[in-house]
Write a protein that holds these residues in place. Structure first.
Motif, PDB file in Angstrom:
ATOM      1  N   ARG A  93       0.830  -1.206   0.000  1.00  0.00           N
ATOM      2  CA  ARG A  93       0.000   0.000   0.000  1.00  0.00           C
ATOM      3  C   ARG A  93       0.860   1.249   0.000  1.00  0.00           C
ATOM      4  O   ARG A  93       1.824   1.349   0.734  1.00  0.00           O
ATOM      5  N   LEU A  94       0.503   2.218  -0.853  1.00  0.00           N
ATOM      6  CA  LEU A  94       1.226   3.488  -0.939  1.00  0.00           C
ATOM      7  C   LEU A  94       0.214   4.622  -0.825  1.00  0.00           C
ATOM      8  O   LEU A  94      -0.597   4.845  -1.723  1.00  0.00           O
ATOM      9  N   ARG A  95       0.250   5.332   0.315  1.00  0.00           N
ATOM     10  CA  ARG A  95      -0.692   6.428   0.552  1.00  0.00           C
ATOM     11  C   ARG A  95      -0.142   7.720  -0.033  1.00  0.00           C
ATOM     12  O   ARG A  95       0.927   8.197   0.356  1.00  0.00           O
ATOM     13  N   VAL A  96      -0.895   8.285  -0.984  1.00  0.00           N
ATOM     14  CA  VAL A  96      -0.448   9.469  -1.712  1.00  0.00           C
ATOM     15  C   VAL A  96      -1.517  10.552  -1.601  1.00  0.00           C
ATOM     16  O   VAL A  96      -2.706  10.291  -1.808  1.00  0.00           O
ATOM     17  N   SER A  97      -1.107  11.775  -1.274  1.00  0.00           N
ATOM     18  CA  SER A  97      -2.019  12.923  -1.278  1.00  0.00           C
ATOM     19  C   SER A  97      -1.712  13.781  -2.489  1.00  0.00           C
ATOM     20  O   SER A  97      -0.555  14.151  -2.731  1.00  0.00           O
ATOM     21  N   LEU A  98      -2.756  14.099  -3.261  1.00  0.00           N
ATOM     22  CA  LEU A  98      -2.628  14.892  -4.475  1.00  0.00           C
ATOM     23  C   LEU A  98      -3.524  16.118  -4.384  1.00  0.00           C
ATOM     24  O   LEU A  98      -4.579  16.078  -3.749  1.00  0.00           O
ATOM     25  N   PRO A  99      -3.140  17.216  -5.028  1.00  0.00           N
ATOM     26  CA  PRO A  99      -4.024  18.389  -5.051  1.00  0.00           C
ATOM     27  C   PRO A  99      -5.246  18.105  -5.907  1.00  0.00           C
ATOM     28  O   PRO A  99      -5.287  17.124  -6.663  1.00  0.00           O
ATOM     29  N   MET A 100      -6.244  18.977  -5.810  1.00  0.00           N
ATOM     30  CA  MET A 100      -7.480  18.753  -6.550  1.00  0.00           C
ATOM     31  C   MET A 100      -7.259  18.740  -8.062  1.00  0.00           C
ATOM     32  O   MET A 100      -8.045  18.169  -8.798  1.00  0.00           O
ATOM     33  N   VAL A 101      -6.183  19.359  -8.524  1.00  0.00           N
ATOM     34  CA  VAL A 101      -5.862  19.271  -9.950  1.00  0.00           C
ATOM     35  C   VAL A 101      -5.253  17.916 -10.281  1.00  0.00           C
ATOM     36  O   VAL A 101      -4.831  17.687 -11.415  1.00  0.00           O
ATOM     37  N   GLY A 102      -5.198  17.027  -9.298  1.00  0.00           N
ATOM     38  CA  GLY A 102      -4.614  15.717  -9.513  1.00  0.00           C
ATOM     39  C   GLY A 102      -5.267  14.950 -10.637  1.00  0.00           C
ATOM     40  O   GLY A 102      -4.616  14.134 -11.299  1.00  0.00           O
ATOM     41  N   LEU A 129      -3.699  21.632   3.495  1.00  0.00           N
ATOM     42  CA  LEU A 129      -2.324  21.325   3.861  1.00  0.00           C
ATOM     43  C   LEU A 129      -2.334  20.129   4.814  1.00  0.00           C
ATOM     44  O   LEU A 129      -2.608  20.282   6.008  1.00  0.00           O
ATOM     45  N   VAL A 130      -2.064  18.959   4.302  1.00  0.00           N
ATOM     46  CA  VAL A 130      -2.138  17.752   5.120  1.00  0.00           C
ATOM     47  C   VAL A 130      -0.901  17.629   6.002  1.00  0.00           C
ATOM     48  O   VAL A 130       0.173  18.159   5.682  1.00  0.00           O
ATOM     49  N   ASP A 131      -1.051  16.933   7.118  1.00  0.00           N
ATOM     50  CA  ASP A 131       0.071  16.583   7.993  1.00  0.00           C
ATOM     51  C   ASP A 131       0.622  15.253   7.485  1.00  0.00           C
ATOM     52  O   ASP A 131       0.062  14.186   7.758  1.00  0.00           O
ATOM     53  N   VAL A 132       1.714  15.308   6.726  1.00  0.00           N
ATOM     54  CA  VAL A 132       2.229  14.122   6.045  1.00  0.00           C
ATOM     55  C   VAL A 132       2.504  12.999   7.033  1.00  0.00           C
ATOM     56  O   VAL A 132       2.081  11.853   6.836  1.00  0.00           O
ATOM     57  N   ILE A 133       3.202  13.325   8.119  1.00  0.00           N
ATOM     58  CA  ILE A 133       3.585  12.298   9.087  1.00  0.00           C
ATOM     59  C   ILE A 133       2.413  11.934   9.986  1.00  0.00           C
ATOM     60  O   ILE A 133       2.106  10.757  10.190  1.00  0.00           O
ATOM     61  N   GLY A 134       1.714  12.960  10.521  1.00  0.00           N
ATOM     62  CA  GLY A 134       0.618  12.709  11.450  1.00  0.00           C
ATOM     63  C   GLY A 134      -0.522  11.929  10.836  1.00  0.00           C
ATOM     64  O   GLY A 134      -1.191  11.144  11.524  1.00  0.00           O
ATOM     65  N   GLU A 135      -0.765  12.128   9.538  1.00  0.00           N
ATOM     66  CA  GLU A 135      -1.871  11.442   8.873  1.00  0.00           C
ATOM     67  C   GLU A 135      -1.431  10.178   8.149  1.00  0.00           C
ATOM     68  O   GLU A 135      -2.236   9.523   7.492  1.00  0.00           O
ATOM     69  N   ARG A 142       2.570  18.613  -3.929  1.00  0.00           N
ATOM     70  CA  ARG A 142       2.059  19.939  -3.606  1.00  0.00           C
ATOM     71  C   ARG A 142       2.792  21.004  -4.404  1.00  0.00           C
ATOM     72  O   ARG A 142       3.895  20.774  -4.922  1.00  0.00           O
ATOM     73  N   THR A 143       2.193  22.186  -4.476  1.00  0.00           N
ATOM     74  CA  THR A 143       2.849  23.341  -5.070  1.00  0.00           C
ATOM     75  C   THR A 143       3.433  24.195  -3.950  1.00  0.00           C
ATOM     76  O   THR A 143       3.055  24.065  -2.786  1.00  0.00           O
ATOM     77  N   GLY A 144       4.361  25.058  -4.326  1.00  0.00           N
ATOM     78  CA  GLY A 144       4.900  26.003  -3.353  1.00  0.00           C
ATOM     79  C   GLY A 144       6.127  25.486  -2.637  1.00  0.00           C
ATOM     80  O   GLY A 144       6.728  24.473  -2.997  1.00  0.00           O
ATOM     81  N   ASP A 145       6.499  26.203  -1.574  1.00  0.00           N
ATOM     82  CA  ASP A 145       7.703  25.893  -0.818  1.00  0.00           C
ATOM     83  C   ASP A 145       7.433  24.812   0.228  1.00  0.00           C
ATOM     84  O   ASP A 145       6.290  24.579   0.627  1.00  0.00           O
ATOM     85  N   ALA A 146       8.509  24.160   0.665  1.00  0.00           N
ATOM     86  CA  ALA A 146       8.424  23.153   1.725  1.00  0.00           C
ATOM     87  C   ALA A 146       9.103  23.710   2.964  1.00  0.00           C
ATOM     88  O   ALA A 146      10.249  24.123   2.915  1.00  0.00           O
ATOM     89  N   ALA A 147       8.365  23.718   4.091  1.00  0.00           N
ATOM     90  CA  ALA A 147       8.895  24.337   5.302  1.00  0.00           C
ATOM     91  C   ALA A 147       9.056  23.373   6.461  1.00  0.00           C
ATOM     92  O   ALA A 147       9.571  23.749   7.506  1.00  0.00           O
ATOM     93  N   ASP A 148       8.636  22.120   6.313  1.00  0.00           N
ATOM     94  CA  ASP A 148       8.688  21.153   7.403  1.00  0.00           C
ATOM     95  C   ASP A 148      10.044  20.454   7.396  1.00  0.00           C
ATOM     96  O   ASP A 148      10.378  19.727   6.453  1.00  0.00           O
TER      97      ASP A 148
END
Length: 305
Positions: A93-102, A129-135, A142-148
Motif C-alpha cells: 500500500r502506498l498512501r499518496v495525497s494529491l491536489p485537486m488538480v490531480g 495542507l495535510v500533515d504528512v507524518i501525522g496522517e 504539492r505546489t509552493g515551498d516546503a517548510a517542514d
C-alpha cells in the motif's frame, strides 16, 4: 570482526542473565559464551557483568555498552534490509495525497499503476495542507515551498499560469490587448474549495491605481469544468500550462495577454525523512519525476529542509 561477532553473544547474555540460557539460544555451550564475554571484556578493559554462582547482572559499564550494541546491530540490520530491498519487487500500500488538480495529472498516475502492478496506491485528493507524518501519508504532491524540517522534498516540475480563450470566443467578443480590457469580458474564475477565495490572475498591472477588479462571471471550484467552458467559447480563463499543452497544440485554446502575465510555481513531492526509502516509495518518486511533466524539461533537485 571478532568484536562484532561477540556483540550478539553479549546482548543475549544480558537479556537472559545467564550464560547457559544465552548459549541455548545461540547454539553454543555456556563455556563458549563465558569465554567470548571474557575476551570482549579484555579488549574493552572493563567488566561488563557481575558474576555469581547462580546469576549474572550487568555492571554500570555493561548497561551503557548494551544500549550502544543494540543501536549498532540495529544499523547493521537496517543496512542489510536496505540492500535486500534494492532487489525486491516494489509492492504494498502506498498512501499518496494529491491536489485537486490531480485528476489532470492522472495520465502519469495511471502509467505508474500499470508499470508497478504490485503497488496498491491509496490516493487522497485535497487542497488542504495535510500533515504528512501525522496522517500517515507515504508521499504528497504539492505546489509552493516546503517548510517542514521533518520532510524530504524533490521538485518534479515547474509551471506557469496563462490566460486562454477559444477562437470562437475571441471572434465573438474580440481580443483584449491590455489587462484593463478584461473588465469588459467574460471571466471564468476558479474558487479554492478549502478557503472559498477566488484565485488571482497573474496580471502585470499597467496602471498605478491598483489591481483591476476582474469580473467573476462564472465561478467553479475545480479546473476541469473551467477548461470545458473555455473550449465551448464561454469566456477567458487562467490555467496552469501543464494542463494546456494539448489544447494549445491543437488550437482549441489560444493564449491571451501573454505579454501582460507573469507567474511561476513548482510542483514538489514531499515524504517523511528516513535513512532509506522503501522500494515502493523510491520508484514512485523516480517515476513521477520522469513522467509527471513529459512536455517540459524541469530542473530536479533533492534537499532536506
Amino acid at each position: 570482526m571478532d568484536s562484532l561477532s561477540a556483540l550478539p553473544i553479549f546482548i543475549q547474555a544480558a537479556e537472559t542473565r545467564s550464560f547457559t540460557a544465552a548459549g541455548q539460544q545461540l547454539g553454543l555451550s555456556a563455556s563458549a559464551v563465558g569465554k567470548a564475554i571474557a575476551r570482549l571484556e579484555g579488549r574493552l578493559g572493563v567488566r561488563l557483568f557481575h558474576r555469581s554462582t547462580r546469576t549474572i547482572t550487568l555492571t554500570q559499564e555493561g548497561h551503557l555498552f548494551l544500549a550502544r550494541c543494540r543501536r549498532i546491530l540495529g544499523e547493521v540490520a537496517a543496512a542489510e534490509q536496505e540492500l535486500a530491498d534494492t532487489h525486491a519487487t516494489p509492492s504494498g500500500r502506498l498512501r499518496v495525497s494529491l491536489p485537486m488538480v490531480g485528476m489532470l495529472l492522472m495520465p502519469a498516475v495511471n502509467a505508474f499503476i500499470q508499470t508497478y502492478p504490485e503497488i496498491e496506491p491509496d490516493l487522497d485528493f485535497t487542497d488542504r495542507l495535510v500533515d504528512v507524518i501525522g496522517e500517515g501519508f507515504d508521499v504528497v504532491l504539492r505546489t509552493g515551498d516546503a517548510a517542514d524540517s521533518r520532510l524530504m522534498t524533490r521538485v518534479v516540475g515547474t509551471f506557469h499560469h496563462r490566460l486562454v480563450a477559444s477562437p470562437i470566443y475571441l471572434e465573438r467578443h474580440g481580443t483584449p490587448f491590455k489587462p484593463a480590457d478584461l473588465v469588459h469580458h467574460v471571466c471564468l474564475r476558479h474558487r479554492y474549495p478549502t478557503t472559498g477565495k477566488l484565485e488571482a490572475w497573474p496580471l502585470r498591472q499597467d496602471r498605478p491605481a491598483g489591481a483591476i477588479e476582474l469580473p467573476a462571471t462564472v465561478v467553479a471550484s475545480a479546473l476541469e469544468p473551467l477548461i470545458s467552458m473555455a473550449e465551448a467559447g464561454l469566456g477567458i480563463v487562467s490555467l496552469p500550462d501543464f494542463v494546456l499543452h494539448e489544447h494549445l497544440r491543437t488550437g482549441h485554446l489560444l493564449p491571451v495577454l501573454s505579454n501582460h502575465t507573469e507567474h511561476s510555481g513548482v510542483f514538489r513531492l514531499l515524504w517523511p525523512s528516513s535513512p532509506y526509502l522503501p522500494p515502493k516509495l523510491r520508484v514512485f518518486i523516480d517515476f513521477m519525476t520522469e513522467n509527471l511533466f513529459p512536455h517540459k524539461i524541469s530542473q530536479v533537485s533533492i534537499s532536506e529542509n
